[in-house]
Design a protein around this motif. Structure first.
Motif, PDB file in Angstrom:
ATOM      1  N   SER A 141      25.856  24.438  44.495  1.00 22.56           N
ATOM      2  CA  SER A 141      25.758  22.991  44.685  1.00 22.56           C
ATOM      3  C   SER A 141      24.331  22.497  44.466  1.00 22.56           C
ATOM      4  N   ALA A 142      23.352  23.301  44.879  1.00 24.46           N
ATOM      5  CA  ALA A 142      21.953  22.924  44.669  1.00 24.46           C
ATOM      6  C   ALA A 142      21.632  22.873  43.174  1.00 24.46           C
ATOM      7  N   TYR A 143      22.100  23.865  42.424  1.00 21.23           N
ATOM      8  CA  TYR A 143      21.909  23.852  40.972  1.00 21.23           C
ATOM      9  C   TYR A 143      22.496  22.581  40.362  1.00 21.23           C
ATOM     10  N   LEU A 144      23.726  22.261  40.771  1.00 23.60           N
ATOM     11  CA  LEU A 144      24.408  21.099  40.190  1.00 23.60           C
ATOM     12  C   LEU A 144      23.700  19.794  40.541  1.00 23.60           C
ATOM     13  N   ALA A 145      23.244  19.671  41.774  1.00 27.55           N
ATOM     14  CA  ALA A 145      22.560  18.441  42.180  1.00 27.55           C
ATOM     15  C   ALA A 145      21.296  18.225  41.360  1.00 27.55           C
ATOM     16  N   VAL A 146      20.503  19.286  41.193  1.00 21.00           N
ATOM     17  CA  VAL A 146      19.276  19.184  40.398  1.00 21.00           C
ATOM     18  C   VAL A 146      19.605  18.895  38.938  1.00 21.00           C
ATOM     19  N   LEU A 147      20.617  19.591  38.409  1.00 20.97           N
ATOM     20  CA  LEU A 147      20.984  19.408  37.005  1.00 20.97           C
ATOM     21  C   LEU A 147      21.471  17.987  36.739  1.00 20.97           C
ATOM     22  N   ILE A 148      22.288  17.449  37.622  1.00 20.53           N
ATOM     23  CA  ILE A 148      22.808  16.086  37.435  1.00 20.53           C
ATOM     24  C   ILE A 148      21.665  15.070  37.474  1.00 20.53           C
ATOM     25  N   ALA A 149      20.779  15.197  38.453  1.00 18.75           N
ATOM     26  CA  ALA A 149      19.673  14.245  38.560  1.00 18.75           C
ATOM     27  C   ALA A 149      18.769  14.303  37.336  1.00 18.75           C
ATOM     28  N   LEU A 150      18.374  15.505  36.921  1.00 14.28           N
ATOM     29  CA  LEU A 150      17.480  15.642  35.772  1.00 14.28           C
ATOM     30  C   LEU A 150      18.141  15.184  34.486  1.00 14.28           C
ATOM     31  N   THR A 151      19.410  15.514  34.315  1.00 10.69           N
ATOM     32  CA  THR A 151      20.112  15.155  33.083  1.00 10.69           C
ATOM     33  C   THR A 151      20.246  13.654  32.938  1.00 10.69           C
ATOM     34  N   LEU A 180       8.200  13.357  37.672  1.00 13.01           N
ATOM     35  CA  LEU A 180       9.301  13.519  38.626  1.00 13.01           C
ATOM     36  C   LEU A 180      10.130  14.765  38.308  1.00 13.01           C
ATOM     37  N   SER A 181      10.361  15.026  37.031  1.00 12.30           N
ATOM     38  CA  SER A 181      11.147  16.198  36.636  1.00 12.30           C
ATOM     39  C   SER A 181      10.461  17.486  37.067  1.00 12.30           C
ATOM     40  N   VAL A 182       9.147  17.558  36.833  1.00 14.44           N
ATOM     41  CA  VAL A 182       8.398  18.753  37.226  1.00 14.44           C
ATOM     42  C   VAL A 182       8.413  18.916  38.741  1.00 14.44           C
ATOM     43  N   LEU A 183       8.198  17.818  39.483  1.00 14.26           N
ATOM     44  CA  LEU A 183       8.180  17.888  40.940  1.00 14.26           C
ATOM     45  C   LEU A 183       9.540  18.305  41.504  1.00 14.26           C
ATOM     46  N   LEU A 184      10.619  17.758  40.937  1.00 19.12           N
ATOM     47  CA  LEU A 184      11.954  18.117  41.408  1.00 19.12           C
ATOM     48  C   LEU A 184      12.245  19.582  41.131  1.00 19.12           C
ATOM     49  N   TYR A 185      11.885  20.050  39.943  1.00 18.71           N
ATOM     50  CA  TYR A 185      12.129  21.457  39.619  1.00 18.71           C
ATOM     51  C   TYR A 185      11.269  22.368  40.485  1.00 18.71           C
ATOM     52  N   ALA A 186      10.021  21.951  40.749  1.00 19.29           N
ATOM     53  CA  ALA A 186       9.167  22.745  41.639  1.00 19.29           C
ATOM     54  C   ALA A 186       9.755  22.807  43.042  1.00 19.29           C
ATOM     55  N   GLY A 187      10.279  21.683  43.538  1.00 22.82           N
ATOM     56  CA  GLY A 187      10.928  21.681  44.836  1.00 22.82           C
ATOM     57  C   GLY A 187      12.145  22.590  44.861  1.00 22.82           C
ATOM     58  N   ILE A 303      11.493  19.078  28.846  1.00 19.56           N
ATOM     59  CA  ILE A 303      11.282  17.643  28.637  1.00 19.56           C
ATOM     60  C   ILE A 303       9.835  17.241  28.927  1.00 19.56           C
ATOM     61  N   PRO A 304       9.240  17.636  30.062  1.00 25.39           N
ATOM     62  CA  PRO A 304       7.827  17.299  30.266  1.00 25.39           C
ATOM     63  C   PRO A 304       6.910  17.875  29.195  1.00 25.39           C
TER      64      PRO A 304
END
Length: 367
Positions: A141-151, A180-187, A303-304
């Motif tokens: 679920s964590a993978y999907l949440a991050v993937l949906i937001a970034l996509t 934001l993408s880098v920060l979210l992926y780092a988190g 993307i970044p």
């Protein structure tokens, strides 16, 4: 292939890739000089060496991953794949005329191949062999949440912003979304490796074997991995030039979509083998970590990287995907959410993903 021969190839190919890359550059064979036939020939040789080295390099990455354990091992594979993809995309962006949609097509292809093709094969083959397979719902679920937001932020939102034309961000918007993408992926990485590490670990393995040589240390694997990645990055320019020259020569239509799919397929192929092998060994969660981790890293890091290249060089970058691709992307993400809403999967779950994947491939050639 015997163990000795495989070991010799695993040591030789990273060094060969770096040597050939240095030799091509030192010889003055520029991608923009010489006859078209010579450039295509050099590009074909570079492609063959790079293709082989990608498999060897990711084999070393998997060996290191097995030794350091999960979830750190998955990160080794993910970072290796992302580094290769970024180098190829940026090289093709900077070669020849401005190609603003190439990065978009490559990233979109990576997400579709990983979330429908690789996941579909893992679920289908693993489910057929083991009837049902368990997954760690929290981690997936964590993978999907991050993937949906970034996509949605990077591939869908640009179509609806008003500061510039459809499909593009302004410089301020591009920089803001990239940060934001880098920060979210780092988190996400912090949660995966530190705070919620157990959410991404399936538990005891089931007789899993590794292809790593028993005498190969982690230091040796990391060194060969680094040498191979440097060689691949240096060869990427020649490969990029040969692909573009061939497409121009043969007047191929749908060039960006085809090239994007080829880049994504080339980069993901060895990692896909790793994911499918894990699913067949009843390590489905590890296979999903590899597949979904590639998709998240592609957007969170690629993307970044291409955004920075675009801002520094002044070359245009179009990220918003067309309407048909948006429908496929939303469908793929929705099906993934439904598939992983339970704690077990079957082969039927995989077939649903594969149907979407084959539709994506068909529409590349018949849009």
């Amino acid at each position: 292939m015997s163990g000795f021969a495989r070991s010799a190839v695993s040591y030789a190919m990273p060094l060969a890739a770096l040597t050939v890359a240095i030799a091509v550059r030192a010889s003055g064979l520029s991608v923009d000089q010489g006859s078209i036939n010579m450039r295509i020939l050099v590009g074909a040789l570079s492609s063959a060496i790079m293709f082989t080295t990608i498999f060897v390099v990711l084999d070393h990455a998997e060996a290191v991953a097995r030794r350091v354990g999960e979830p750190y091992g998955t990160l080794v594979l993910t970072i290796a794949v992302t580094a290769i993809e970024v180098s190829i995309i940026v090289s093709m962006m900077l070669h020849g005329e401005n190609n603003p949609t190439l990065a978009r097509e490559s990233v979109f292809s990576t997400v579709m191949i990983a979330s429908t093709g690789v996941v579909g094969v893992c679920l289908t083959f693993g489910g057929w062999r083991h009837r049902t397979q368990a997954i760690v719902r929290q981690g997936t679920s964590a993978y999907l949440a991050v993937l949906i937001a970034l996509t949605v932020m990077t591939l869908v939102l640009p179509t609806f912003t008003q500061a510039t034309g459809p499909g593009t961000f302004s410089a301020a918007q591009l920089g803001f979304v990239s940060v934001l993408s880098v920060l979210l992926y780092a988190g996400f990485l912090f949660a995966q490796t530190v705070r919620h590490r157990d959410d991404f670990i399936e538990g005891p393995t089931h007789g899993v074997s590794t292809r790593a040589a028993p005498h190969e240390s982690i230091l040796t694997g990391v060194l060969l991995l680094a040498i191979g990645l440097i060689g691949i990055v240096m060869l990427a320019e020649q490969v990029a030039a040969s692909i573009e020259d061939a497409l121009v020569t043969y007047q191929v239509t749908q060039a960006d979509a085809i090239v994007g799919a080829l880049i994504a397929g080339l980069v993901l192929m060895p990692e896909s083998v790793s994911a499918v092998r894990a699913a067949l060994n009843n390590e489905l969660q590890r296979g999903l970590n590899v597949a979904m981790g590639s998709a998240c890293a592609t957007i969170g890091l690629t993307i970044p990287a291409v955004a920075a290249a675009s801002l520094l060089t002044g070359r245009g970058l179009t990220l918003g995907i067309p309407a048909a691709d948006t429908v496929l992307l939303v469908l793929a993400l929705f099906i993934s959410s439904v598939s992983f809403s339970n704690e077990r999967t079957t082969f039927l779950t995989g077939l649903v993903h594969l149907v979407v994947f084959f539709t994506y491939v068909f529409l590349i050639f018949v849009p």
